[in-house]
Write a protein that holds these residues in place. Structure first.
Motif, PDB file in Angstrom:
ATOM      1  N   LEU A   1       0.875  -1.183   0.000  1.00  0.00           N
ATOM      2  CA  LEU A   1       0.000   0.000   0.000  1.00  0.00           C
ATOM      3  C   LEU A   1       0.898   1.214   0.000  1.00  0.00           C
ATOM      4  O   LEU A   1       1.813   1.312   0.827  1.00  0.00           O
ATOM      5  CB  LEU A   1      -0.881   0.008   1.260  1.00  0.00           C
TER       6      LEU A   1
ATOM      7  N   VAL B   1       0.830   5.663  -1.103  1.00  0.00           N
ATOM      8  CA  VAL B   1       0.164   6.809  -1.720  1.00  0.00           C
ATOM      9  C   VAL B   1       1.182   7.904  -1.995  1.00  0.00           C
ATOM     10  O   VAL B   1       2.247   7.957  -1.366  1.00  0.00           O
ATOM     11  CB  VAL B   1      -0.983   7.371  -0.823  1.00  0.00           C
TER      12      VAL B   1
ATOM     13  N   LYS C   1      -3.143  13.564   0.336  1.00  0.00           N
ATOM     14  CA  LYS C   1      -3.614  13.292   1.700  1.00  0.00           C
ATOM     15  C   LYS C   1      -5.037  12.743   1.688  1.00  0.00           C
ATOM     16  O   LYS C   1      -5.905  13.259   1.001  1.00  0.00           O
ATOM     17  CB  LYS C   1      -3.552  14.559   2.555  1.00  0.00           C
ATOM     18  N   GLY C   2      -5.217  11.679   2.456  1.00  0.00           N
ATOM     19  CA  GLY C   2      -6.533  11.048   2.503  1.00  0.00           C
ATOM     20  C   GLY C   2      -6.648   9.859   1.549  1.00  0.00           C
ATOM     21  O   GLY C   2      -7.591   9.082   1.628  1.00  0.00           O
TER      22      GLY C   2
ATOM     23  N   GLY D   1      -4.668   7.267   1.437  1.00  0.00           N
ATOM     24  CA  GLY D   1      -4.422   6.025   2.179  1.00  0.00           C
ATOM     25  C   GLY D   1      -5.688   5.547   2.867  1.00  0.00           C
ATOM     26  O   GLY D   1      -6.060   4.371   2.793  1.00  0.00           O
ATOM     27  N   ARG D   2      -6.375   6.461   3.506  1.00  0.00           N
ATOM     28  CA  ARG D   2      -7.640   6.103   4.173  1.00  0.00           C
ATOM     29  C   ARG D   2      -8.642   5.568   3.146  1.00  0.00           C
ATOM     30  O   ARG D   2      -9.287   4.553   3.377  1.00  0.00           O
ATOM     31  CB  ARG D   2      -8.225   7.331   4.896  1.00  0.00           C
TER      32      ARG D   2
ATOM     33  N   TYR E   1      10.430   4.499  11.463  1.00  0.00           N
ATOM     34  CA  TYR E   1       9.217   4.573  10.649  1.00  0.00           C
ATOM     35  C   TYR E   1       8.302   3.416  11.043  1.00  0.00           C
ATOM     36  O   TYR E   1       8.705   2.250  11.004  1.00  0.00           O
ATOM     37  CB  TYR E   1       9.548   4.481   9.152  1.00  0.00           C
ATOM     38  N   ASP E   2       7.075   3.730  11.422  1.00  0.00           N
ATOM     39  CA  ASP E   2       6.158   2.707  11.919  1.00  0.00           C
ATOM     40  C   ASP E   2       4.775   2.938  11.301  1.00  0.00           C
ATOM     41  O   ASP E   2       4.087   3.894  11.657  1.00  0.00           O
ATOM     42  CB  ASP E   2       6.086   2.803  13.451  1.00  0.00           C
TER      43      ASP E   2
ATOM     44  N   GLY F   1       0.579   2.647  13.271  1.00  0.00           N
ATOM     45  CA  GLY F   1      -0.352   3.660  13.791  1.00  0.00           C
ATOM     46  C   GLY F   1      -1.435   4.000  12.781  1.00  0.00           C
ATOM     47  O   GLY F   1      -2.571   4.316  13.137  1.00  0.00           O
TER      48      GLY F   1
ATOM     49  N   LYS G   1      -5.843   3.096  13.146  1.00  0.00           N
ATOM     50  CA  LYS G   1      -6.985   4.012  12.919  1.00  0.00           C
ATOM     51  C   LYS G   1      -8.216   3.280  12.394  1.00  0.00           C
ATOM     52  O   LYS G   1      -9.332   3.756  12.523  1.00  0.00           O
ATOM     53  CB  LYS G   1      -6.616   5.078  11.879  1.00  0.00           C
TER      54      LYS G   1
HETATM   55  C1  LIG Z   1       0.906   4.705   5.223  1.00  0.00           C
HETATM   56  C2  LIG Z   1       0.274   5.562   4.131  1.00  0.00           C
HETATM   57  C3  LIG Z   1      -0.341   4.672   3.048  1.00  0.00           C
HETATM   58  C4  LIG Z   1      -0.831   6.416   4.758  1.00  0.00           C
HETATM   59  O1  LIG Z   1      -1.480   7.128   3.736  1.00  0.00           O
HETATM   60  P1  LIG Z   1      -1.961   8.661   3.928  1.00  0.00           P
HETATM   61  O2  LIG Z   1      -2.703   9.075   2.700  1.00  0.00           O
HETATM   62  O3  LIG Z   1      -0.804   9.447   4.380  1.00  0.00           O
HETATM   63  O4  LIG Z   1      -2.963   8.511   5.080  1.00  0.00           O
HETATM   64  P2  LIG Z   1      -4.238   9.434   5.322  1.00  0.00           P
HETATM   65  O5  LIG Z   1      -3.899  10.860   4.971  1.00  0.00           O
HETATM   66  O6  LIG Z   1      -5.423   8.842   4.653  1.00  0.00           O
HETATM   67  O7  LIG Z   1      -4.338   9.308   6.907  1.00  0.00           O
HETATM   68  C5  LIG Z   1      -5.339   8.641   7.609  1.00  0.00           C
HETATM   69  C6  LIG Z   1      -5.019   8.833   9.067  1.00  0.00           C
HETATM   70  O8  LIG Z   1      -3.849   8.042   9.415  1.00  0.00           O
HETATM   71  C7  LIG Z   1      -2.877   8.872  10.041  1.00  0.00           C
HETATM   72  N1  LIG Z   1      -1.561   8.314   9.714  1.00  0.00           N
HETATM   73  C8  LIG Z   1      -0.975   8.226   8.508  1.00  0.00           C
HETATM   74  N2  LIG Z   1       0.221   7.590   8.627  1.00  0.00           N
HETATM   75  C9  LIG Z   1       0.364   7.301   9.952  1.00  0.00           C
HETATM   76  C10 LIG Z   1       1.376   6.649  10.713  1.00  0.00           C
HETATM   77  N3  LIG Z   1       2.507   6.153  10.142  1.00  0.00           N
HETATM   78  N4  LIG Z   1       1.192   6.505  12.060  1.00  0.00           N
HETATM   79  C11 LIG Z   1       0.066   6.983  12.651  1.00  0.00           C
HETATM   80  N5  LIG Z   1      -0.938   7.598  11.971  1.00  0.00           N
HETATM   81  C12 LIG Z   1      -0.774   7.752  10.633  1.00  0.00           C
HETATM   82  C13 LIG Z   1      -3.140  10.258   9.473  1.00  0.00           C
HETATM   83  O9  LIG Z   1      -2.610  11.248  10.304  1.00  0.00           O
HETATM   84  C14 LIG Z   1      -4.660  10.277   9.433  1.00  0.00           C
HETATM   85  O10 LIG Z   1      -5.147  10.491  10.732  1.00  0.00           O
HETATM   86  P3  LIG Z   1      -6.546  11.299  10.975  1.00  0.00           P
HETATM   87  O11 LIG Z   1      -7.593  10.564  10.182  1.00  0.00           O
HETATM   88  O12 LIG Z   1      -6.740  11.201  12.456  1.00  0.00           O
HETATM   89  O13 LIG Z   1      -6.301  12.665  10.465  1.00  0.00           O
HETATM   90  C15 LIG Z   1       1.304   6.532   3.477  1.00  0.00           C
HETATM   91  O14 LIG Z   1       1.893   7.321   4.470  1.00  0.00           O
HETATM   92  C16 LIG Z   1       2.398   5.836   2.692  1.00  0.00           C
HETATM   93  O15 LIG Z   1       2.260   5.625   1.482  1.00  0.00           O
HETATM   94  N6  LIG Z   1       3.508   5.502   3.383  1.00  0.00           N
HETATM   95  C17 LIG Z   1       4.654   4.853   2.734  1.00  0.00           C
HETATM   96  C18 LIG Z   1       4.398   3.415   2.398  1.00  0.00           C
HETATM   97  C19 LIG Z   1       3.899   2.627   3.587  1.00  0.00           C
HETATM   98  O16 LIG Z   1       4.363   2.753   4.713  1.00  0.00           O
HETATM   99  N7  LIG Z   1       2.936   1.758   3.308  1.00  0.00           N
HETATM  100  C20 LIG Z   1       2.380   0.870   4.305  1.00  0.00           C
HETATM  101  C21 LIG Z   1       3.222  -0.346   4.337  1.00  0.00           C
HETATM  102  S1  LIG Z   1       2.499  -1.623   5.325  1.00  0.00           S
END
Ligand SMILES: CC(C)(COP(=O)(O)OP(=O)(O)OC[C@H]1O[C@@H](n2cnc3c(N)ncnc32)[C@H](O)[C@@H]1OP(=O)(O)O)[C@@H](O)C(=O)NCCC(=O)NCCS
Length: 201
Positions: free
Chosen positions: A103, A105, A110-111, A113-114, A151-152, A155, A159
């Motif tokens: 996964l 984005v 923003k948004g 991922g959700r 990087y974790d 979290g 959600k």
């Molecule tokens: C992880 C990932 C997909 C999240 O996508 P995103 O579009 O940034 O997430 P959203 O904007 O939809 O956020 C949804 C919620 O999650 C929270 N969130 C996002 N990443 C987070 C993290 N690492 N830890 C805690 N909360 C997180 C956001 O703050 C938001 O919170 P809210 O609804 O209370 O405002 C994106 O950061 C990404 O592509 N990361 C790199 C690749 C990765 O790590 N993939 C997952 C591998 S298992």
């Protein structure tokens, strides 16, 4: 987000999540992710190879010609150290599941991922579970101890109600991820309540 961002003002809840099939051409040129390896997975064909080998399916979010994010799903087995369905008379410690494989984005989307996770959870509950026994979703949430702070991704999944398969795992984990699961039963039950017919009187 700067006003010039190609995703400025986009409401990802309103965009369709599209199955990434051969007739859907999108280069991913300009895709920027805060974890660069996920750009490489797309550009260097890992995802296409997994699809061709039938070991995963991929869905995407795009805005115009720009890739906003992708998610892959595959079959999995959830393994836990305790029989978590004992109160339903099920004594197993392993269960059928669908896994979120990759996964990612665009960091300007923003948004997105959700949107992708909520879509995937509903898709599996509504479309897969009626035909194949699947009670759980799983994910190996990326954990990288070599960044400051580490990087974790767990979290993010918390959600949506994902729980750790091993809540007592010490950090950093021995592998670069923490396995999590989500129980789909409440949503499956909700989706299978028949619509109430309007009364005739
Ligand atoms: C992880 C990932 C997909 C999240 O996508 P995103 O579009 O940034 O997430 P959203 O904007 O939809 O956020 C949804 C919620 O999650 C929270 N969130 C996002 N990443 C987070 C993290 N690492 N830890 C805690 N909360 C997180 C956001 O703050 C938001 O919170 P809210 O609804 O209370 O405002 C994106 O950061 C990404 O592509 N990361 C790199 C690749 C990765 O790590 N993939 C997952 C591998 S298992």
């Amino acid at each position: 987000m700067p006003p010039s961002s190609k995703f400025a003002g986009v409401d990802f809840t309103q965009l369709p999540v599209e199955h990434f099939t051969p007739d859907l051409t999108i280069s991913g040129q300009g895709f920027r992710c805060l974890r660069g390896e996920f750009v490489t997975y797309w550009r260097q064909g890992r995802i296409q190879r997994e699809i061709n080998a039938r070991i995963s399916q991929c869905w995407i979010l795009r805005y115009k010609d720009n890739l906003a994010g992708y998610i892959t799903l595959l079959a999995d087995k959830l393994e836990v150290d305790r029989p978590i369905l004992l109160d339903e008379g099920v004594q197993y410690r392993s269960f059928p599941a669908i896994k979120i494989g990759l996964l990612a984005v665009d960091q300007r989307a923003k948004g997105a991922g959700r949107r992708l996770v909520e879509w995937a959870v509903e898709y599996v509950a509504a479309e897969v579970s009626p035909t194949v026994g699947v009670r759980f979703m799983t994910v190996d949430a990326l954990y990288d101890p070599d960044t400051i702070p580490p990087y974790d991704a767990s979290g993010f999944y918390e959600k949506f109600g994902f729980q750790f398969t091993d809540p007592n795992e010490s950090l950093p984990p021995s592998v670069p991820y923490r396995t999590m699961y989500l129980d789909l039963k409440p949503l499956i039950d909700l989706l299978s309540i028949p619509d109430i017919e309007p009364s005739e009187d």
